[in-house]
Design a protein around this motif. Structure first.
Motif, PDB file in Angstrom:
ATOM      1  N   GLU A 112       0.776  -1.188   0.213  1.00 33.06           N
ATOM      2  CA  GLU A 112      -0.002  -0.042   0.013  1.00 33.06           C
ATOM      3  C   GLU A 112       0.983   1.340  -0.046  1.00 33.06           C
ATOM      4  O   GLU A 112       0.476   2.273  -0.786  1.00 33.06           O
ATOM      5  CB  GLU A 112      -0.905  -0.007   1.243  1.00 33.06           C
ATOM      6  N   GLY A 113       2.001   1.262   0.610  1.00 32.99           N
ATOM      7  CA  GLY A 113       3.116   2.387   0.933  1.00 32.99           C
ATOM      8  C   GLY A 113       3.582   2.580  -0.436  1.00 32.99           C
ATOM      9  O   GLY A 113       3.567   3.747  -1.042  1.00 32.99           O
ATOM     10  N   ILE A 114       3.699   1.479  -1.273  1.00 31.17           N
ATOM     11  CA  ILE A 114       4.772   1.802  -2.465  1.00 31.17           C
ATOM     12  C   ILE A 114       3.378   2.098  -3.473  1.00 31.17           C
ATOM     13  O   ILE A 114       3.912   3.262  -4.326  1.00 31.17           O
ATOM     14  CB  ILE A 114       5.119   0.252  -3.100  1.00 31.17           C
ATOM     15  N   MET A 115       2.218   1.595  -3.435  1.00 33.39           N
ATOM     16  CA  MET A 115       1.210   2.062  -4.458  1.00 33.39           C
ATOM     17  C   MET A 115       0.771   3.740  -4.305  1.00 33.39           C
ATOM     18  O   MET A 115       0.570   4.444  -5.074  1.00 33.39           O
ATOM     19  CB  MET A 115       0.021   1.116  -4.400  1.00 33.39           C
ATOM     20  N   TYR A 116       0.531   3.901  -3.000  1.00 35.05           N
ATOM     21  CA  TYR A 116       0.261   5.037  -2.496  1.00 35.05           C
ATOM     22  C   TYR A 116       1.295   6.285  -2.889  1.00 35.05           C
ATOM     23  O   TYR A 116       0.915   7.156  -3.847  1.00 35.05           O
ATOM     24  CB  TYR A 116       0.195   5.309  -1.135  1.00 35.05           C
ATOM     25  N   VAL A 117       2.618   5.887  -2.672  1.00 29.81           N
ATOM     26  CA  VAL A 117       3.335   7.051  -3.181  1.00 29.81           C
ATOM     27  C   VAL A 117       3.745   7.209  -4.644  1.00 29.81           C
ATOM     28  O   VAL A 117       3.594   8.253  -5.175  1.00 29.81           O
ATOM     29  CB  VAL A 117       4.836   6.754  -2.440  1.00 29.81           C
ATOM     30  N   THR A 118       3.930   5.801  -5.280  1.00 30.50           N
ATOM     31  CA  THR A 118       4.160   5.742  -6.687  1.00 30.50           C
ATOM     32  C   THR A 118       2.822   6.257  -7.558  1.00 30.50           C
ATOM     33  O   THR A 118       3.124   7.041  -8.554  1.00 30.50           O
ATOM     34  CB  THR A 118       4.703   4.717  -7.140  1.00 30.50           C
ATOM     35  N   VAL A 119       1.794   5.891  -7.329  1.00 28.56           N
ATOM     36  CA  VAL A 119       0.713   6.001  -8.166  1.00 28.56           C
ATOM     37  C   VAL A 119      -0.336   7.240  -7.730  1.00 28.56           C
ATOM     38  O   VAL A 119      -0.357   8.185  -8.550  1.00 28.56           O
ATOM     39  CB  VAL A 119      -0.283   4.772  -7.923  1.00 28.56           C
ATOM     40  N   ASP A 120      -0.523   7.362  -6.416  1.00 26.42           N
ATOM     41  CA  ASP A 120      -1.568   8.559  -5.912  1.00 26.42           C
ATOM     42  C   ASP A 120      -0.392   9.949  -5.847  1.00 26.42           C
ATOM     43  O   ASP A 120      -1.208  10.869  -6.127  1.00 26.42           O
ATOM     44  CB  ASP A 120      -1.940   8.252  -4.656  1.00 26.42           C
ATOM     45  N   LYS A 121       0.596   9.999  -5.528  1.00 24.14           N
ATOM     46  CA  LYS A 121       1.421  11.142  -5.258  1.00 24.14           C
ATOM     47  C   LYS A 121       2.453  11.468  -6.382  1.00 24.14           C
ATOM     48  O   LYS A 121       2.296  12.508  -7.060  1.00 24.14           O
ATOM     49  CB  LYS A 121       2.272  10.843  -4.053  1.00 24.14           C
ATOM     50  N   LEU A 122       3.190  10.222  -6.963  1.00 27.66           N
ATOM     51  CA  LEU A 122       4.027  10.677  -8.279  1.00 27.66           C
ATOM     52  C   LEU A 122       3.164  10.535  -9.566  1.00 27.66           C
ATOM     53  O   LEU A 122       3.874  10.791 -10.614  1.00 27.66           O
ATOM     54  CB  LEU A 122       5.123   9.913  -8.147  1.00 27.66           C
TER      55      LEU A 122
END
Length: 154
Positions: A112-122
């Motif tokens: 979830e952390g990887i997906m949040y940072v890379t997809v939602d933020k970046l």
């Protein structure tokens, strides 16, 4: 599982690929984990894709739905075919299930952390990042399953 493996071993030996059979047999637990891990990963990625791109469910919710389905498949296949669980009493099985799901929740948080940072933020590609995240999670899940959940002294 053994009958299916023996069938493929015979085919590989007939086409002069006995070396592959020897490698597989020498690392049978890892090989089985890779086979069922691939199945689980396909279920995870397809579910994520359908939820996100077809049903338009938000990213992290799509990821959790995919996680739930893939963890159920992973537990059933890992217990029976990969780690040959010896837990038979209700208490032992409950402990095994709880430790399996707890370890998978830990790797879900990483996912979830990887997906949040890379997809939602970046704003990187969700499907590509899901594949990359799965590689990291698969490695961590194997280590946790081998050392914690299905350790041989269960």
């Amino acid at each position: 599982m053994e009958k299916i493996e023996e069938f493929f071993f015979k085919i590989l030996e007939k086409i002069k690929l006995k070396k592959l059979v020897d490698i597989y047999k020498a690392h049978i637990e890892v090989m089985r984990y890779l086979i069922f891990g691939a199945l689980t990963t396909v279920i995870n990625i397809l579910t994520y894709y359908i939820c996100l791109y077809v049903l338009h469910i938000p990213n992290l919710i799509s990821n959790i739905i995919a996680w739930i389905l893939s963890v159920i498949v992973a537990y059933l296949t890992n217990r029976k075919y990969v780690f040959d669980s010896k837990a038979e009493t209700p208490k032992a099985i409950i402990i095994e299930v709880i430790s399996f799901f707890a370890s998978r929740i830990a790797t879900l948080l990483i996912d979830e952390g990887i997906m949040y940072v890379t997809v939602d933020k970046l704003l990187w590609n969700g499907l590509l990042m899901k594949i990359i995240s799965n590689v990291i999670v698969i490695i961590l899940n194997f280590v946790l399953s081998k050392l914690v959940v299905f350790k041989k002294n269960n």
